[in-house]
Design an enzyme around this catalytic site. Sequence first.
Site, PDB file in Angstrom:
ATOM      1  N   ASP A   1       0.873  -1.171   0.000  1.00 49.93           N
ATOM      2  CA  ASP A   1       0.000   0.000   0.000  1.00 49.93           C
ATOM      3  C   ASP A   1       0.913   1.224   0.000  1.00 49.93           C
ATOM      4  O   ASP A   1       2.108   1.118   0.324  1.00 49.93           O
ATOM      5  CB  ASP A   1      -0.870  -0.025   1.266  1.00 49.93           C
ATOM      6  CG  ASP A   1      -1.614   1.277   1.472  1.00 49.93           C
ATOM      7  OD1 ASP A   1      -2.263   1.741   0.509  1.00 49.93           O
ATOM      8  OD2 ASP A   1      -1.547   1.837   2.590  1.00 49.93           O
TER       9      ASP A   1
ATOM     10  N   ASP B   1      -0.318   5.098   0.737  1.00 52.84           N
ATOM     11  CA  ASP B   1      -0.648   6.154   1.701  1.00 52.84           C
ATOM     12  C   ASP B   1      -0.713   5.608   3.116  1.00 52.84           C
ATOM     13  O   ASP B   1      -1.486   4.692   3.409  1.00 52.84           O
ATOM     14  CB  ASP B   1      -1.981   6.803   1.325  1.00 52.84           C
ATOM     15  CG  ASP B   1      -1.881   7.471  -0.033  1.00 52.84           C
ATOM     16  OD1 ASP B   1      -0.970   8.297  -0.191  1.00 52.84           O
ATOM     17  OD2 ASP B   1      -2.680   7.156  -0.927  1.00 52.84           O
TER      18      ASP B   1
ATOM     19  N   THR C   1      -5.269   2.998  -3.522  1.00 52.37           N
ATOM     20  CA  THR C   1      -6.426   3.672  -4.115  1.00 52.37           C
ATOM     21  C   THR C   1      -6.046   5.037  -4.680  1.00 52.37           C
ATOM     22  O   THR C   1      -6.856   5.690  -5.311  1.00 52.37           O
ATOM     23  CB  THR C   1      -7.555   3.887  -3.081  1.00 52.37           C
ATOM     24  OG1 THR C   1      -7.067   4.743  -2.068  1.00 52.37           O
ATOM     25  CG2 THR C   1      -8.003   2.588  -2.484  1.00 52.37           C
ATOM     26  N   THR C   2      -4.822   5.469  -4.420  1.00 49.40           N
ATOM     27  CA  THR C   2      -4.478   6.825  -4.864  1.00 49.40           C
ATOM     28  C   THR C   2      -4.209   6.860  -6.367  1.00 49.40           C
ATOM     29  O   THR C   2      -4.007   5.848  -7.023  1.00 49.40           O
ATOM     30  CB  THR C   2      -3.296   7.388  -4.042  1.00 49.40           C
ATOM     31  OG1 THR C   2      -3.336   8.818  -4.093  1.00 49.40           O
ATOM     32  CG2 THR C   2      -1.960   6.918  -4.574  1.00 49.40           C
TER      33      THR C   2
ATOM     34  N   GLY D   1      -9.869  10.089  -3.506  1.00 47.41           N
ATOM     35  CA  GLY D   1     -10.054  11.529  -3.352  1.00 47.41           C
ATOM     36  C   GLY D   1     -11.400  12.036  -3.847  1.00 47.41           C
ATOM     37  O   GLY D   1     -12.056  12.850  -3.180  1.00 47.41           O
TER      38      GLY D   1
END
Length: 253
Positions: free
Chosen positions: A10, A12, A124-125, A54
């Site tokens: 991952d 973040d 997910t970024t 986001g």
Amino acid sequence: MAKLQALLFDVDGTLADTEKDGHRVAFNLAFDEAGLGWNWDENLYGELLAVTGGKERIKYYLEKFNTDFEKPADFEGFVKGLHASKTKYYVQLMEQGKVPLRTGVEALIKEAKAAGMRMAVVTTTTPENVTALLDSTLGKGSESWFEVIAAGDIVPAKKPAADIYEWALAQMNLKAEDTIAFEDSRNGILSSSGANIKTIVTINDYTQADDFSAAVVVLDHMGSEAEPFTVLAGDTFGETSLTLSLVTKIAEA
Ligand code: XBP
Ligand code: MG
């Protein structure tokens, strides 16, 4: 597990504390630029982290914390534009070197690379954000050390859904039991464990109270010789930093 074949990281909160000093700051800069008068302080941001992604987070904010905001006719376009501006600011912050890697991350990645261990990023970024962080911390082009960058909108259902991990496994032609994941949050471990991948968690300020009962090991950080980790759950075989040999022992135990 037969033999550990890949490390799945991952980004973040795991590789770096990007949320408070990176994403949050970039969101606020984008809100200022758009003249919205919104401010996501550190506490509010902690609540907004309930939702990953986001664009999804902006929508969640408006649904739950700023219900008086009059949505423009093209709401999807508005969110997309605002998010693109946020990404621009985030990349700038990374280029300025605002966020370092967390303790032990660089050593583990470099050791794994030198040993020929396969690696992937599962986040997910937005992909640009991954490139910017890796370029600014591990050096230009370091993204190529990772065989797969599973990021952003590549799957429609973001973490906590298992889809992004399943997508990465499929790309690498690996089974869950051949891999181990590194996560920092409840949404992250729901995703990795949902894909049946053993997961090592390194907590941070935003996630320390999360439920990590699905983790094989929970640490305060990855540790180094100078700064040993503290074990919060699981067995680290008496070791005090996440070397590749320890990760392999944990994965194959
Ligand atoms: C990370 C996130 C991301 C970032 C924002 O979760 O929640 O949404 O906060 O990134 P994880 P974008 O570490 O579990 O992958 O604004 O680029 O979507
Ligand atoms: Mg995370």
